[in-house]
Design a protein around this motif. Structure first.
Motif, PDB file in Angstrom:
ATOM      1  N   LEU A 146       0.854  -1.186   0.000  1.00  0.00           N
ATOM      2  CA  LEU A 146       0.000   0.000   0.000  1.00  0.00           C
ATOM      3  C   LEU A 146       0.889   1.234   0.000  1.00  0.00           C
ATOM      4  O   LEU A 146       1.741   1.400   0.881  1.00  0.00           O
ATOM      5  CB  LEU A 146      -0.894   0.002   1.241  1.00  0.00           C
ATOM      6  N   GLU A 147       0.707   2.122  -0.988  1.00  0.00           N
ATOM      7  CA  GLU A 147       1.478   3.358  -1.060  1.00  0.00           C
ATOM      8  C   GLU A 147       0.596   4.525  -0.626  1.00  0.00           C
ATOM      9  O   GLU A 147      -0.539   4.657  -1.093  1.00  0.00           O
ATOM     10  CB  GLU A 147       2.030   3.573  -2.466  1.00  0.00           C
ATOM     11  N   THR A 148       1.136   5.348   0.246  1.00  0.00           N
ATOM     12  CA  THR A 148       0.371   6.443   0.838  1.00  0.00           C
ATOM     13  C   THR A 148       1.223   7.710   0.869  1.00  0.00           C
ATOM     14  O   THR A 148       2.436   7.658   0.682  1.00  0.00           O
ATOM     15  CB  THR A 148      -0.075   6.094   2.265  1.00  0.00           C
ATOM     16  N   ALA A 149       0.575   8.831   1.139  1.00  0.00           N
ATOM     17  CA  ALA A 149       1.297  10.108   1.163  1.00  0.00           C
ATOM     18  C   ALA A 149       0.668  11.059   2.172  1.00  0.00           C
ATOM     19  O   ALA A 149      -0.494  10.900   2.571  1.00  0.00           O
ATOM     20  CB  ALA A 149       1.303  10.755  -0.227  1.00  0.00           C
ATOM     21  N   THR A 150       1.438  12.058   2.549  1.00  0.00           N
ATOM     22  CA  THR A 150       0.974  13.128   3.424  1.00  0.00           C
ATOM     23  C   THR A 150       1.465  14.455   2.881  1.00  0.00           C
ATOM     24  O   THR A 150       2.391  14.512   2.068  1.00  0.00           O
ATOM     25  CB  THR A 150       1.471  12.908   4.870  1.00  0.00           C
ATOM     26  N   VAL A 151       0.840  15.538   3.336  1.00  0.00           N
ATOM     27  CA  VAL A 151       1.194  16.895   2.921  1.00  0.00           C
ATOM     28  C   VAL A 151       1.910  17.586   4.077  1.00  0.00           C
ATOM     29  O   VAL A 151       1.447  17.556   5.220  1.00  0.00           O
ATOM     30  CB  VAL A 151      -0.067  17.690   2.522  1.00  0.00           C
ATOM     31  N   VAL A 152       3.035  18.213   3.786  1.00  0.00           N
ATOM     32  CA  VAL A 152       3.796  18.940   4.803  1.00  0.00           C
ATOM     33  C   VAL A 152       3.170  20.320   4.998  1.00  0.00           C
ATOM     34  O   VAL A 152       2.821  21.006   4.028  1.00  0.00           O
ATOM     35  CB  VAL A 152       5.270  19.076   4.389  1.00  0.00           C
ATOM     36  N   THR A 153       3.038  20.723   6.258  1.00  0.00           N
ATOM     37  CA  THR A 153       2.418  22.014   6.572  1.00  0.00           C
ATOM     38  C   THR A 153       3.383  22.913   7.333  1.00  0.00           C
ATOM     39  O   THR A 153       4.386  22.465   7.890  1.00  0.00           O
ATOM     40  CB  THR A 153       1.143  21.839   7.411  1.00  0.00           C
ATOM     41  N   THR A 154       3.034  24.191   7.344  1.00  0.00           N
ATOM     42  CA  THR A 154       3.839  25.187   8.036  1.00  0.00           C
ATOM     43  C   THR A 154       2.922  26.275   8.583  1.00  0.00           C
ATOM     44  O   THR A 154       1.687  26.191   8.429  1.00  0.00           O
ATOM     45  CB  THR A 154       4.888  25.783   7.065  1.00  0.00           C
ATOM     46  N   ALA A 155       3.501  27.293   9.203  1.00  0.00           N
ATOM     47  CA  ALA A 155       2.694  28.418   9.690  1.00  0.00           C
ATOM     48  C   ALA A 155       2.049  29.129   8.505  1.00  0.00           C
ATOM     49  O   ALA A 155       2.619  29.205   7.417  1.00  0.00           O
ATOM     50  CB  ALA A 155       3.567  29.385  10.480  1.00  0.00           C
ATOM     51  N   THR A 156       0.867  29.655   8.715  1.00  0.00           N
ATOM     52  CA  THR A 156       0.132  30.298   7.633  1.00  0.00           C
ATOM     53  C   THR A 156       0.756  31.641   7.267  1.00  0.00           C
ATOM     54  O   THR A 156       1.631  32.167   7.972  1.00  0.00           O
ATOM     55  CB  THR A 156      -1.344  30.480   8.029  1.00  0.00           C
ATOM     56  N   ASN A 157       0.297  32.207   6.158  1.00  0.00           N
ATOM     57  CA  ASN A 157       0.709  33.563   5.789  1.00  0.00           C
ATOM     58  C   ASN A 157      -0.448  34.534   6.045  1.00  0.00           C
ATOM     59  O   ASN A 157      -1.540  34.126   6.468  1.00  0.00           O
ATOM     60  CB  ASN A 157       1.201  33.631   4.343  1.00  0.00           C
ATOM     61  N   ALA A 158      -0.225  35.808   5.787  1.00  0.00           N
ATOM     62  CA  ALA A 158      -1.246  36.819   6.091  1.00  0.00           C
ATOM     63  C   ALA A 158      -2.506  36.625   5.264  1.00  0.00           C
ATOM     64  O   ALA A 158      -3.621  36.885   5.737  1.00  0.00           O
ATOM     65  CB  ALA A 158      -0.673  38.214   5.866  1.00  0.00           C
TER      66      ALA A 158
END
Length: 245
Positions: A146-158
């Motif tokens: 099974l191949e899976t993925a995730t999205v990297v997140t960071t602090a938001t912008n204005a």
């Protein structure tokens, strides 16, 4: 997420040989399949994987439902993501993504969706990680895994701060190869985990159809209607779209 760009354009922009039968999607939800771009020995390739990373050591793939995103500040250290961050990075192509706010006071606020896209409405890419899960320890290995993925997140912008304090990492096309290259040093990778410039994206409110994963057509982008029915605070359907980032 939203991906309606024709596959021929995805193929051209990302320089991949694959041309799968990608149907237009207006409301991609976690645990559904998404396309990712990853680097192999002979260059970039497109693969379809499940959104929600399942670590190799997991006993059950349902953990992926809680792994749809990975905080960039801890991705190099968290056991679920650190190996993928070092060895299995990918691009997640899309035309836009959604976030929600609550509108109204008292016991009956309503869920207001917003679509976030490039100002020129072009295709872009999020920083992602992918993994292969071969099944629980002691069981016969899955073939194929099974191949899976995730999205990297960071602090938001204005631009997006009124929606959420987090946002996905939107990579500059000039940084795509650096993100995919397995030889890129970790400090360089960590430098790519940053908020998108404010001028890249805009936010447009949309109607209530996007609130349910059952709806997946162009009407998800219809403008909101003032007469949209309120939803009782605290009530939640299994079909509700979650806050993604």
């Amino acid at each position: 997420m939203l991906l309606t760009t024709p596959v021929s354009e995805v193929q051209r922009l990302f320089g991949v040989p694959e041309r799968p039968n990608l149907m237009p999607r207006w409301n991609i939800a976690p645990t559904q399949d998404i396309p990712v771009i990853r680097r192999e020995e002979d260059g970039r390739h497109l693969a379809m994987v499940r959104w929600g990373l399942v670590p190799p050591w997991a006993d059950d793939p349902s953990i992926g439902g809680r792994m749809i995103n990975a905080r960039g500040e801890s991705v190099a250290d968290k056991p679920a993501f650190r190996d993928a961050f070092r060895k299995r990075r990918c691009l997640v192509p899309l035309d836009g993504f959604y976030e929600w706010t609550s509108v109204g006071e008292g016991a009956k606020p309503r869920k207001q969706g917003h679509v976030i896209r490039r100002r020129d409405r072009g295709l872009f890419a999020l920083a992602g990680l992918w993994e292969r899960w071969r099944g629980p320890k002691g069981a016969p290995p899955l073939d194929p895994p099974l191949e899976t993925a995730t999205v990297v997140t960071t602090a938001t912008n204005a631009t997006l701060s009124f929606l959420h304090d987090r946002m996905p990492v939107v990579l500059d096309p000039a940084d795509w190869d650096t993100w995919l290259d397995p030889a890129t040093p970790l400090p360089v990778l960590e430098g790519l985990i940053r908020s998108a410039p404010e001028e890249w994206l805009d936010v447009v409110p949309v109607g209530p159809k996007v609130n349910s994963v059952r709806n997946d057509d162009c009407s998800c982008l219809d403008p909101p209607q003032e007469t949209a029915p309120a939803k009782v605070k605290g009530s939640k359907s299994d079909d509700d779209q979650p806050s993604l980032f």
